[in-house]
Write a protein that holds these residues in place. Sequence first.
Motif, PDB file in Angstrom:
ATOM      1  N   ILE A  79       0.816  -1.206   0.000  1.00  0.00           N
ATOM      2  CA  ILE A  79       0.000   0.000   0.000  1.00  0.00           C
ATOM      3  C   ILE A  79       0.853   1.261   0.000  1.00  0.00           C
TER       4      ILE A  79
ATOM      5  N   PRO B 146       4.216   4.369  -6.789  1.00  0.00           N
ATOM      6  CA  PRO B 146       4.477   3.951  -8.156  1.00  0.00           C
ATOM      7  C   PRO B 146       5.184   5.052  -8.936  1.00  0.00           C
TER       8      PRO B 146
ATOM      9  N   ARG C 119       3.416   4.107 -13.973  1.00  0.00           N
ATOM     10  CA  ARG C 119       2.374   3.270 -13.373  1.00  0.00           C
ATOM     11  C   ARG C 119       1.186   4.089 -12.851  1.00  0.00           C
ATOM     12  N   ILE C 120       1.250   5.390 -12.985  1.00  0.00           N
ATOM     13  CA  ILE C 120       0.113   6.205 -12.555  1.00  0.00           C
ATOM     14  C   ILE C 120      -0.898   6.287 -13.698  1.00  0.00           C
ATOM     15  N   VAL C 121      -2.123   5.958 -13.383  1.00  0.00           N
ATOM     16  CA  VAL C 121      -3.134   5.828 -14.428  1.00  0.00           C
ATOM     17  C   VAL C 121      -4.229   6.867 -14.266  1.00  0.00           C
TER      18      VAL C 121
ATOM     19  N   THR D 208     -11.394   8.458  -0.290  1.00  0.00           N
ATOM     20  CA  THR D 208     -10.185   7.715   0.038  1.00  0.00           C
ATOM     21  C   THR D 208      -9.783   6.780  -1.116  1.00  0.00           C
ATOM     22  N   GLY D 209      -8.477   6.709  -1.354  1.00  0.00           N
ATOM     23  CA  GLY D 209      -7.965   5.830  -2.410  1.00  0.00           C
ATOM     24  C   GLY D 209      -8.157   6.349  -3.819  1.00  0.00           C
ATOM     25  N   SER D 210      -8.365   7.671  -3.955  1.00  0.00           N
ATOM     26  CA  SER D 210      -8.593   8.205  -5.301  1.00  0.00           C
ATOM     27  C   SER D 210      -7.335   8.834  -5.894  1.00  0.00           C
ATOM     28  N   GLY D 211      -6.207   8.686  -5.216  1.00  0.00           N
ATOM     29  CA  GLY D 211      -4.942   9.129  -5.814  1.00  0.00           C
ATOM     30  C   GLY D 211      -4.489  10.533  -5.433  1.00  0.00           C
ATOM     31  N   LYS D 212      -5.104  11.135  -4.423  1.00  0.00           N
ATOM     32  CA  LYS D 212      -4.745  12.509  -4.051  1.00  0.00           C
ATOM     33  C   LYS D 212      -3.299  12.616  -3.559  1.00  0.00           C
ATOM     34  N   SER D 213      -2.955  11.785  -2.574  1.00  0.00           N
ATOM     35  CA  SER D 213      -1.600  11.851  -2.022  1.00  0.00           C
ATOM     36  C   SER D 213      -0.577  11.493  -3.095  1.00  0.00           C
ATOM     37  N   LEU D 214      -0.929  10.506  -3.887  1.00  0.00           N
ATOM     38  CA  LEU D 214      -0.040  10.068  -4.958  1.00  0.00           C
ATOM     39  C   LEU D 214       0.263  11.215  -5.924  1.00  0.00           C
TER      40      LEU D 214
ATOM     41  N   ASN E  56     -10.254  14.270   2.371  1.00  0.00           N
ATOM     42  CA  ASN E  56     -11.285  13.415   1.771  1.00  0.00           C
ATOM     43  C   ASN E  56     -12.679  13.795   2.253  1.00  0.00           C
TER      44      ASN E  56
ATOM     45  N   TYR F  30     -12.381   5.945  -8.785  1.00  0.00           N
ATOM     46  CA  TYR F  30     -12.030   5.308 -10.053  1.00  0.00           C
ATOM     47  C   TYR F  30     -13.165   4.405 -10.533  1.00  0.00           C
TER      48      TYR F  30
ATOM     49  N   ARG G 263       0.512  -3.146 -12.484  1.00  0.00           N
ATOM     50  CA  ARG G 263       1.312  -3.758 -11.412  1.00  0.00           C
ATOM     51  C   ARG G 263       1.303  -5.273 -11.504  1.00  0.00           C
TER      52      ARG G 263
ATOM     53  N   ARG H 176      -6.687   1.812  -3.376  1.00  0.00           N
ATOM     54  CA  ARG H 176      -5.958   1.150  -2.308  1.00  0.00           C
ATOM     55  C   ARG H 176      -6.575  -0.218  -2.002  1.00  0.00           C
TER      56      ARG H 176
HETATM   57  N1  LIG Z   1      -3.973   6.686 -10.620  1.00  0.00           N
HETATM   58  C1  LIG Z   1      -3.298   5.743  -9.952  1.00  0.00           C
HETATM   59  N2  LIG Z   1      -2.415   4.974 -10.585  1.00  0.00           N
HETATM   60  C2  LIG Z   1      -1.725   4.020  -9.927  1.00  0.00           C
HETATM   61  N3  LIG Z   1      -1.849   3.788  -8.606  1.00  0.00           N
HETATM   62  C3  LIG Z   1      -2.734   4.519  -7.911  1.00  0.00           C
HETATM   63  C4  LIG Z   1      -3.498   5.538  -8.554  1.00  0.00           C
HETATM   64  N4  LIG Z   1      -4.279   6.137  -7.646  1.00  0.00           N
HETATM   65  C5  LIG Z   1      -4.019   5.530  -6.475  1.00  0.00           C
HETATM   66  N5  LIG Z   1      -3.102   4.561  -6.618  1.00  0.00           N
HETATM   67  C6  LIG Z   1      -2.581   3.712  -5.538  1.00  0.00           C
HETATM   68  O1  LIG Z   1      -3.623   3.548  -4.588  1.00  0.00           O
HETATM   69  C7  LIG Z   1      -3.188   3.812  -3.260  1.00  0.00           C
HETATM   70  C8  LIG Z   1      -3.995   4.943  -2.657  1.00  0.00           C
HETATM   71  O2  LIG Z   1      -3.746   6.170  -3.327  1.00  0.00           O
HETATM   72  P1  LIG Z   1      -3.559   7.535  -2.520  1.00  0.00           P
HETATM   73  O3  LIG Z   1      -2.755   7.272  -1.304  1.00  0.00           O
HETATM   74  O4  LIG Z   1      -3.053   8.567  -3.439  1.00  0.00           O
HETATM   75  O5  LIG Z   1      -5.062   7.817  -2.118  1.00  0.00           O
HETATM   76  P2  LIG Z   1      -5.681   9.113  -1.413  1.00  0.00           P
HETATM   77  O6  LIG Z   1      -6.637   9.716  -2.372  1.00  0.00           O
HETATM   78  O7  LIG Z   1      -4.601   9.973  -0.876  1.00  0.00           O
HETATM   79  O8  LIG Z   1      -6.511   8.417  -0.255  1.00  0.00           O
HETATM   80  P3  LIG Z   1      -6.743   8.900   1.288  1.00  0.00           P
HETATM   81  O9  LIG Z   1      -7.786   9.946   1.248  1.00  0.00           O
HETATM   82  O10 LIG Z   1      -7.229   7.638   1.955  1.00  0.00           O
HETATM   83  O11 LIG Z   1      -5.423   9.362   1.815  1.00  0.00           O
HETATM   84  C9  LIG Z   1      -1.705   4.095  -3.364  1.00  0.00           C
HETATM   85  O12 LIG Z   1      -1.028   2.918  -3.016  1.00  0.00           O
HETATM   86  C10 LIG Z   1      -1.465   4.439  -4.807  1.00  0.00           C
HETATM   87  O13 LIG Z   1      -0.215   3.964  -5.181  1.00  0.00           O
END
Ligand SMILES: Nc1ncnc2c1ncn2[C@@H]1O[C@H](COP(=O)(O)OP(=O)(O)OP(=O)(O)O)[C@@H](O)[C@H]1O
Length: 415
Positions: free
Chosen positions: A36, A40, A44-46, A77-83, A200, A226, A238, A267
Amino acid sequence: MQESGETSTGTGDELFQAVDESGDHTIFANRELLNIDHVPDETRIVGRDEHIRDLANEVGPAVTGGPPNSVILYGKTGSGKSLVANHVMDRAQKEAQRRDTHLATVTVDCAQAKGEADTIQSIADGINPPESGVKVPTRGISTNEYYNRLWEILDREYDAALITLDEVDRLDDDNILMLLSRAREAEKVDVPIGIISISNKVNFRDQMTERVKSSLGHNEFIFDPYDGEQLRRILNNRKDAFKEEVLHSGVIPKTAALAAQRHGDARKAIRLLRHAGDYAKNNDLDEVTEVHLDLAQEQAEGERLKELIAGLPPHSKYLLYALANLTAKTADERDWFRTTVIYDVYTKVCEAEGTDDLTTDTIRSLLSELAFLEVTESNQEYGGMGKGTYKEHRLLWEPSVVFKMDPDPAQVDVD
Ligand SMILES: Nc1ncnc2c1ncn2[C@@H]1O[C@H](COP(=O)(O)OP(=O)(O)OP(=O)(O)O)[C@@H](O)[C@H]1O
Ligand SMILES: [Mg+2]
């Protein structure tokens, strides 16, 4: 008699027999890709190209030492914000170096920091090079002094700064946002600062005072959950976590479909795929099929959940059933429930179980305990002017997993 440690190297220790030369097992080639916290690389970011570009445009001037715009990133949550934020900060840092700009980049997880002083301490410490001569002790100085040291480090060492406040809604109040966003205007510091706030909670902005809103500006990006297609691409990228020929072709589409249906959380989708691999590995199989995926979901999650709640009082279990019933039977997309709503269903579960229910106060503390164990998640919500606050909770596990924990789980009416 042979002493331990003298096992002949020819046959090796059977304890580690399953570990092959690549340091892995028959199933995985690089399991790390499914961790987790694995970050990437760009390829690998999509599906977030637009967000990446837009964010880069807003903060871009910082790479030359110019004033960046502040931005708020919202999304579930898990929508890629932190990434996306980390990715853009990394690239901004590299570009700044190429242009001989001293750019400070730092990310603070506000959920981890304990209050204002600690948050500012983390920011200052995160950008403080040893040669600055400024000390940033972990304690012993006032909040005000932490700010002063932060300004001093910025002025001495940098041309511009990008500060990411992840989980920003966890801050006690607006003070940090206010002071950081107005620092230059208030002549505390010469260096332009851009703040990337991540939340979030979509109503986060409503909690901010007008002054903070106006100094942060109005740049907001929304990260939608997503869809199945995007999740499929994220997982496909991956796929090399697995050895060749191990993963059946239907597994990724099915994982993506399951995750999209429920939450669109990358995630959770990645974790589910990893569980399927682990299931195959732990059962000494040499392939991962769709059946394993189902079994993995039930087993891995069921076992972990059991571990998590072992030792908790029975009423925590009843509460979980209440929440699972609500989650399973609410057609609505929204899976957050207020304490009072959960309490109502919980009393029905108690009735079905033939026990008396506990007071709301006790239930509140049991709910916090479940949130602490990451079985559930809680949010403080603002009812609006004069309406005070209330808490909402949601289940972080599939209801089916919760029901599986008991051969005869209480099913109750939730309407
Ligand atoms: N567009 C993407 N391409 C590849 N991997 C992704 C993508 N978006 C998210 N991930 C993967 O999913 C996981 C969660 O993403 P991320 O931490 O960015 O979520 P978040 O929006 O910050 O969630 P939270 O609000 O819970 O912090 C990470 O491990 C990340 O690597
Ligand atoms: Mg995040």
